[in-house]
Motif scaffolding. Structure first.
Motif, short mmCIF file in Angstrom:
data_model
loop_
_atom_site.label_atom_id
_atom_site.label_comp_id
_atom_site.label_asym_id
_atom_site.label_seq_id
_atom_site.Cartn_x
_atom_site.Cartn_y
_atom_site.Cartn_z
N ARG A 148 0.83 -1.20 0.00
CA ARG A 148 0.00 0.00 0.00
C ARG A 148 0.87 1.26 0.00
N ARG A 149 1.91 1.26 0.84
CA ARG A 149 2.79 2.42 0.95
C ARG A 149 3.44 2.74 -0.40
N ARG A 150 3.98 1.72 -1.05
CA ARG A 150 4.68 1.92 -2.32
C ARG A 150 3.70 2.36 -3.42
N ARG A 151 2.53 1.74 -3.45
CA ARG A 151 1.52 2.10 -4.46
C ARG A 151 1.13 3.56 -4.32
N ARG A 152 0.88 3.99 -3.08
CA ARG A 152 0.49 5.38 -2.83
C ARG A 152 1.62 6.35 -3.16
N LEU A 153 2.83 5.93 -2.84
CA LEU A 153 4.00 6.76 -3.11
C LEU A 153 4.11 7.07 -4.61
N LEU A 154 3.75 6.08 -5.43
CA LEU A 154 3.81 6.25 -6.88
C LEU A 154 2.53 6.89 -7.43
N GLY A 155 1.55 7.15 -6.55
CA GLY A 155 0.30 7.77 -6.96
C GLY A 155 -0.59 6.87 -7.80
N LEU A 156 -0.48 5.56 -7.59
CA LEU A 156 -1.31 4.61 -8.34
C LEU A 156 -2.55 4.24 -7.54
N GLN A 163 -6.77 -5.07 -2.95
CA GLN A 163 -7.37 -4.71 -1.65
C GLN A 163 -7.08 -5.80 -0.62
N LYS A 164 -7.31 -7.05 -1.01
CA LYS A 164 -7.13 -8.18 -0.09
C LYS A 164 -5.65 -8.35 0.29
N TYR A 165 -4.75 -8.12 -0.68
CA TYR A 165 -3.32 -8.19 -0.37
C TYR A 165 -2.96 -7.11 0.64
N GLU A 166 -3.45 -5.89 0.40
CA GLU A 166 -3.06 -4.76 1.23
C GLU A 166 -3.55 -4.88 2.67
N CYS A 167 -4.69 -5.52 2.87
CA CYS A 167 -5.17 -5.66 4.26
C CYS A 167 -4.71 -6.98 4.87
N GLY A 168 -3.94 -7.77 4.12
CA GLY A 168 -3.39 -9.02 4.64
C GLY A 168 -4.38 -10.17 4.64
N ALA A 169 -5.56 -9.98 4.00
CA ALA A 169 -6.58 -11.04 3.95
C ALA A 169 -6.14 -12.17 3.03
N LEU A 174 4.39 -7.60 -8.72
CA LEU A 174 4.06 -6.34 -8.04
C LEU A 174 5.31 -5.47 -7.90
N ALA A 175 6.42 -6.10 -7.55
CA ALA A 175 7.68 -5.37 -7.41
C ALA A 175 8.07 -4.72 -8.75
N GLU A 176 7.90 -5.47 -9.84
CA GLU A 176 8.20 -4.94 -11.17
C GLU A 176 7.30 -3.74 -11.48
#
Length: 129
Positions: free
Chosen positions: A17-25, A42-48, A59-61
């Protein structure tokens, strides 16, 4: 699923979530880049949902970051959570971090084989004990 595994999933989700927001995506934009639905992000970001090794690579790419970015700070957060139970110490060992790094540098099939091998060795050790 053990508490430690859940903690790791939560940590990776927070880093995602932090990286995605940092890039404005948006979640939608990132999902489109890796070919999945935004609900999955969404599910990845909340750890579900647990992020597979192959997906983490994608995702890293997409986020233009090394896979290791997602693990940054994990040792410290695990140590705080485990507070002396020994699991935190395991993650602070260089050997553990080297193993994780080497593991994620393998392709998906060799990774699966290595994991199966490790699990079978663990089983052998229990039989011998």
């Amino acid at each position: 699923m053990g508490a430690m595994a859940t903690d790791i999933d939560l940590h990776l989700g927070r880093r995602l979530r932090r990286r995605r927001r940092l890039l404005g995506l948006t979640q939608q934009q990132l999902a489109m880049q890796v070919g999945i639905r935004f609900q999955q992000i969404q599910k990845y970001e909340c750890g579900a949902n647990r992020i597979s090794a192959a997906r983490l690579w994608q995702l890293a790419e997409a986020l233009e970051s090394p896979v290791s970015y997602f693990y940054d700070g994990l040792t410290e957060s695990m140590e705080r959570r485990e507070a002396g139970s020994g699991a935190g110490e395991m993650f602070s060992r260089k050997e553990t971090m080297d193993l994780i790094q080497a593991y994620y540098q393998l392709g998906e099939r060799p990774r699966r084989r290595l994991l199966d091998l490790a699990k079978s060795l663990h089983g052998d050790a229990e039989v011998m004990a």
